[in-house]
Design a protein around this motif. Structure first.
Motif, PDB file in Angstrom:
ATOM      1  N   ARG A   1      22.868 -19.195  31.242  1.00  0.00           N
ATOM      2  CA  ARG A   1      22.921 -18.274  30.101  1.00  0.00           C
ATOM      3  C   ARG A   1      23.590 -18.981  28.923  1.00  0.00           C
ATOM      4  O   ARG A   1      23.103 -19.999  28.478  1.00  0.00           O
ATOM      5  CB  ARG A   1      23.639 -16.970  30.489  1.00  0.00           C
ATOM      6  CG  ARG A   1      22.881 -16.173  31.556  1.00  0.00           C
ATOM      7  CD  ARG A   1      23.643 -14.957  32.017  1.00  0.00           C
ATOM      8  NE  ARG A   1      22.907 -14.244  33.048  1.00  0.00           N
ATOM      9  CZ  ARG A   1      23.429 -13.343  33.860  1.00  0.00           C
ATOM     10  NH1 ARG A   1      24.716 -13.014  33.733  1.00  0.00           N
ATOM     11  NH2 ARG A   1      22.708 -12.746  34.778  1.00  0.00           N
ATOM     12  N   THR A   2      24.715 -18.473  28.440  1.00  0.00           N
ATOM     13  CA  THR A   2      25.386 -19.130  27.302  1.00  0.00           C
ATOM     14  C   THR A   2      26.546 -20.007  27.754  1.00  0.00           C
ATOM     15  O   THR A   2      27.268 -20.558  26.918  1.00  0.00           O
ATOM     16  CB  THR A   2      25.921 -18.069  26.323  1.00  0.00           C
ATOM     17  OG1 THR A   2      26.857 -17.232  27.009  1.00  0.00           O
ATOM     18  CG2 THR A   2      24.807 -17.220  25.764  1.00  0.00           C
ATOM     19  N   ILE A   3      26.719 -20.152  29.066  1.00  0.00           N
ATOM     20  CA  ILE A   3      27.868 -20.896  29.607  1.00  0.00           C
ATOM     21  C   ILE A   3      27.436 -22.334  29.879  1.00  0.00           C
ATOM     22  O   ILE A   3      26.361 -22.580  30.448  1.00  0.00           O
ATOM     23  CB  ILE A   3      28.377 -20.232  30.896  1.00  0.00           C
ATOM     24  CG1 ILE A   3      28.665 -18.744  30.629  1.00  0.00           C
ATOM     25  CG2 ILE A   3      29.624 -20.928  31.404  1.00  0.00           C
ATOM     26  CD1 ILE A   3      28.832 -17.931  31.886  1.00  0.00           C
ATOM     27  N   LEU A   4      28.282 -23.297  29.482  1.00  0.00           N
ATOM     28  CA  LEU A   4      27.926 -24.709  29.546  1.00  0.00           C
ATOM     29  C   LEU A   4      28.889 -25.469  30.449  1.00  0.00           C
ATOM     30  O   LEU A   4      30.108 -25.333  30.335  1.00  0.00           O
ATOM     31  CB  LEU A   4      27.938 -25.309  28.133  1.00  0.00           C
ATOM     32  CG  LEU A   4      27.358 -26.713  27.968  1.00  0.00           C
ATOM     33  CD1 LEU A   4      25.866 -26.718  28.285  1.00  0.00           C
ATOM     34  CD2 LEU A   4      27.597 -27.202  26.535  1.00  0.00           C
TER      35      LEU A   4
ATOM     36  N   VAL B   1      31.139 -10.573  28.427  1.00  0.00           N
ATOM     37  CA  VAL B   1      31.653 -11.869  28.867  1.00  0.00           C
ATOM     38  C   VAL B   1      32.829 -11.703  29.820  1.00  0.00           C
ATOM     39  O   VAL B   1      32.932 -12.393  30.838  1.00  0.00           O
ATOM     40  CB  VAL B   1      32.079 -12.728  27.650  1.00  0.00           C
ATOM     41  CG1 VAL B   1      32.715 -14.033  28.101  1.00  0.00           C
ATOM     42  CG2 VAL B   1      30.873 -13.005  26.763  1.00  0.00           C
ATOM     43  N   GLU B   2      33.730 -10.750  29.490  1.00  0.00           N
ATOM     44  CA  GLU B   2      34.923 -10.577  30.320  1.00  0.00           C
ATOM     45  C   GLU B   2      35.508  -9.184  30.121  1.00  0.00           C
ATOM     46  O   GLU B   2      35.396  -8.599  29.041  1.00  0.00           O
ATOM     47  CB  GLU B   2      35.966 -11.643  29.973  1.00  0.00           C
ATOM     48  CG  GLU B   2      37.190 -11.686  30.878  1.00  0.00           C
ATOM     49  CD  GLU B   2      36.808 -11.897  32.336  1.00  0.00           C
ATOM     50  OE1 GLU B   2      36.489 -10.890  32.991  1.00  0.00           O
ATOM     51  OE2 GLU B   2      36.821 -13.041  32.799  1.00  0.00           O
TER      52      GLU B   2
ATOM     53  N   ILE C   1      29.346  -8.193  34.453  1.00  0.00           N
ATOM     54  CA  ILE C   1      29.429  -9.389  33.610  1.00  0.00           C
ATOM     55  C   ILE C   1      28.018  -9.893  33.306  1.00  0.00           C
ATOM     56  O   ILE C   1      27.171 -10.022  34.197  1.00  0.00           O
ATOM     57  CB  ILE C   1      30.251 -10.506  34.300  1.00  0.00           C
ATOM     58  CG1 ILE C   1      31.704 -10.069  34.452  1.00  0.00           C
ATOM     59  CG2 ILE C   1      30.172 -11.801  33.506  1.00  0.00           C
ATOM     60  CD1 ILE C   1      32.442  -9.839  33.158  1.00  0.00           C
ATOM     61  N   GLY C   2      27.750 -10.202  32.057  1.00  0.00           N
ATOM     62  CA  GLY C   2      26.439 -10.698  31.636  1.00  0.00           C
ATOM     63  C   GLY C   2      25.486  -9.615  31.188  1.00  0.00           C
ATOM     64  O   GLY C   2      24.444  -9.917  30.589  1.00  0.00           O
TER      65      GLY C   2
ATOM     66  N   LEU D   1      24.316  -2.155  25.820  1.00  0.00           N
ATOM     67  CA  LEU D   1      23.435  -0.986  25.927  1.00  0.00           C
ATOM     68  C   LEU D   1      23.097  -0.674  27.382  1.00  0.00           C
ATOM     69  O   LEU D   1      22.876   0.480  27.739  1.00  0.00           O
ATOM     70  CB  LEU D   1      22.150  -1.215  25.128  1.00  0.00           C
ATOM     71  CG  LEU D   1      22.293  -1.105  23.608  1.00  0.00           C
ATOM     72  CD1 LEU D   1      20.969  -1.416  22.927  1.00  0.00           C
ATOM     73  CD2 LEU D   1      22.798   0.269  23.196  1.00  0.00           C
ATOM     74  N   GLU D   2      23.053  -1.721  28.234  1.00  0.00           N
ATOM     75  CA  GLU D   2      22.861  -1.468  29.657  1.00  0.00           C
ATOM     76  C   GLU D   2      24.063  -0.750  30.255  1.00  0.00           C
ATOM     77  O   GLU D   2      23.929   0.132  31.106  1.00  0.00           O
ATOM     78  CB  GLU D   2      22.661  -2.796  30.410  1.00  0.00           C
ATOM     79  CG  GLU D   2      21.331  -3.476  30.176  1.00  0.00           C
ATOM     80  CD  GLU D   2      21.214  -4.748  30.995  1.00  0.00           C
ATOM     81  OE1 GLU D   2      20.786  -4.660  32.154  1.00  0.00           O
ATOM     82  OE2 GLU D   2      21.574  -5.818  30.467  1.00  0.00           O
ATOM     83  N   LEU D   3      25.250  -1.141  29.786  1.00  0.00           N
ATOM     84  CA  LEU D   3      26.487  -0.570  30.328  1.00  0.00           C
ATOM     85  C   LEU D   3      26.770   0.814  29.760  1.00  0.00           C
ATOM     86  O   LEU D   3      27.238   1.698  30.476  1.00  0.00           O
ATOM     87  CB  LEU D   3      27.659  -1.515  30.026  1.00  0.00           C
ATOM     88  CG  LEU D   3      27.561  -2.912  30.628  1.00  0.00           C
ATOM     89  CD1 LEU D   3      28.651  -3.808  30.063  1.00  0.00           C
ATOM     90  CD2 LEU D   3      27.653  -2.855  32.148  1.00  0.00           C
ATOM     91  N   THR D   4      26.508   0.981  28.469  1.00  0.00           N
ATOM     92  CA  THR D   4      26.805   2.260  27.809  1.00  0.00           C
ATOM     93  C   THR D   4      25.625   2.662  26.926  1.00  0.00           C
ATOM     94  O   THR D   4      25.698   2.560  25.697  1.00  0.00           O
ATOM     95  CB  THR D   4      28.079   2.132  26.946  1.00  0.00           C
ATOM     96  OG1 THR D   4      27.928   1.000  26.052  1.00  0.00           O
ATOM     97  CG2 THR D   4      29.305   1.905  27.807  1.00  0.00           C
TER      98      THR D   4
END
Length: 453
Positions: free
Chosen positions: A69-72, A208-209, A228-229, A233-236
């Protein structure tokens, strides 16, 4: 969860934070770090080094990078060593924008402004912009210090707590103020013990956290690794209808914070009447949200308002009862006064005059004695009344009172004259005076009817 089951979960999830690892294993953060060291886990070179993965999960590209995803993650160890490797092995000279794309840095990252200070890196202006290249013969080839491993390009405020800039010998470099790992552990402990919920979202509003307090504010059974991730809108999903999603986007776009003093959460989702105080602000290129559960305060305020309403209603009811009692007491006093006036009037004006007449008749000594006792007793009965009562009929003369009483009894003028030993003409004169004093002179109103009323 045992170690084997956890490692299977880790490989499925691919990337986890230290809090999630500690939660899965049922260990403290410090002990979880020891396990990560044992497994030779890799730390992300962005996202403030919050994420970990296992060596057998990653698949590095030609630059030694692996993205989830956006983590490197990098096989070179840290961000600056990775940048040096990318520049050194590039086929052409790279601009800051190209470097930012390769290592997933925002173009305004402070790391990019210090590229020329990296060992072996030089820059030149070409085509109106600076380009960077590696020079084996670059002077003062400095080694990359250990504190370069933790560069925070997403949250300048957090990075500022970990490092401070100073100017010396015409060059800007970073000086570590705290041990990075120790500071991160303190930060994690602070987040874990905080009573307010903290949530961090990236620029696309993906979570993210979060800290433990946030999990407690979510529907029962929610786990950190489950959310996480996910997008906000999925969460709320309800925030879009309420217009909050647009306001959160505005915070990221404008940098202006947004506050909601009292937000009632949907009861059909949370199975309760929950109220939250929301504070949202820009964090790097993402969004930070602080959530405080104010349900108890709101309920207490509602109870207080209800109590105030009940108290006000009771006060009004008591005032009405008090008014009614006051009216009753006043009426009682009026009735008492009226009764006393009637008794006094009846004795003094309607009985005593006839007793005087009886006393004039020739009677025996015994009858005179009894008459005297009767008169004395009657005067004694009415004496308390006469001391404090001014009768309503005090405007009449004693003779007028006798005439008025006989009129009320239905006696004619002739009959009254015979009883009082007066002429009918004199009685008519008294009747006229009575009509005048009661206000019905020259009116077609019967005197007896008026006096009876």
């Amino acid at each position: 969860m045992n170690e084997k089951a956890f490692l299977d979960t880790f490989r499925t999830k691919k990337v986890l934070t230290i809090q999630e690892i500690a939660e899965y294993l049922g260990l403290s953060v410090v002990t979880a770090r020891r396990r990560l060291k044992k497994w030779k886990a890799l730390t992300s070179i962005n996202a403030n080094n919050r994420y970990y993965t296992l060596p057998d999960i990653v698949r590095f590209d030609e630059n030694g990078l692996w993205r989830f995803r956006t983590i490197l993650f990098s096989k070179h160890g840290n961000l600056k060593k990775t940048i040096v490797h990318v520049i050194k092995h590039a086929e052409t000279r790279l601009s800051a924008h190209q470097i930012a794309e390769i290592v997933s840095l925002p173009i305004n990252s402070s790391v990019l402004s210090r590229l020329r200070t990296l060992p072996g890196i030089r820059r030149e202006k070409h085509g109106g912009q600076f380009v960077y290249f590696f020079d084996e013969n670059a002077s003062e080839d400095k080694p990359i210090e250990e504190h370069d491993l933790t560069v925070n390009h997403e949250s300048p405020s957090t990075a500022g707590a970990m490092t401070q800039e100073r100017i010396g010998h015409g060059k800007i470099h970073l000086e570590e103020t705290y041990d990075a790992k120790a500071l991160e552990e303190k930060w994690l402990l602070f987040m874990a013990s905080a009573t307010e919920g903290f949530a961090l979202f990236d620029s696309e509003l993906r979570l993210v956290e979060v800290n433990d307090a946030t999990l407690k504010q979510l529907p029962p059974g929610t786990k950190r690794h489950d959310i996480i991730g996910k997008s906000i809108l999925e969460l709320t999903p309800y925030i879009e209808e309420e217009g909050l999603y647009k306001k959160y986007r505005d915070v990221i776009n404008t940098g202006e914070p947004f506050f909601v003093d009292d937000m009632a959460l949907p009861p059909d989702i949370f199975n309760d009447d929950i109220h939250m105080n929301i504070r949202s602000f820009k964090m790097g290129d993402g969004l930070g949200i602080i959530m405080r559960d104010i349900t108890k305060r709101i309920k207490a305020e509602k109870e207080l308002k209800k109590s105030e309403g009940d108290l006000r209603a009771k006060t009004i009811a008591l005032e009405e009862v008090n008014t009614a009692l006051t009216v009753l007491l006043k009426r009682r006093e009026e009735d008492k006064t009226e009764l006393e006036e009637r008794v006094l009037f009846s004795v003094n004006e309607l009985i005593m005059p006839y007793m005087e007449e009886l006393k004039k008749d020739e009677r025996g000594s015994r009858q005179e004695t009894l008459m005297g006792i009767l008169e004395s007793n009657l005067k004694e009965i009415v004496s308390p009344f006469s001391e404090r009562i001014s009768t309503k009929l005090s405007k009449f003369t004693p003779m007028e009172i006798q005439v008025a009483n006989l009129v009320k009894q239905g006696k004619t003028t002739k009959e009254i004259a015979e009883l009082l030993f007066l002429s009918p003409k004199t009685i008519d004169c008294h009747r006229e005076n009575i009509r005048k004093k009661v206000g019905i002179k020259n009116k077609k109103i019967n005197l007896r009817t008026h006096l009876l009323s």
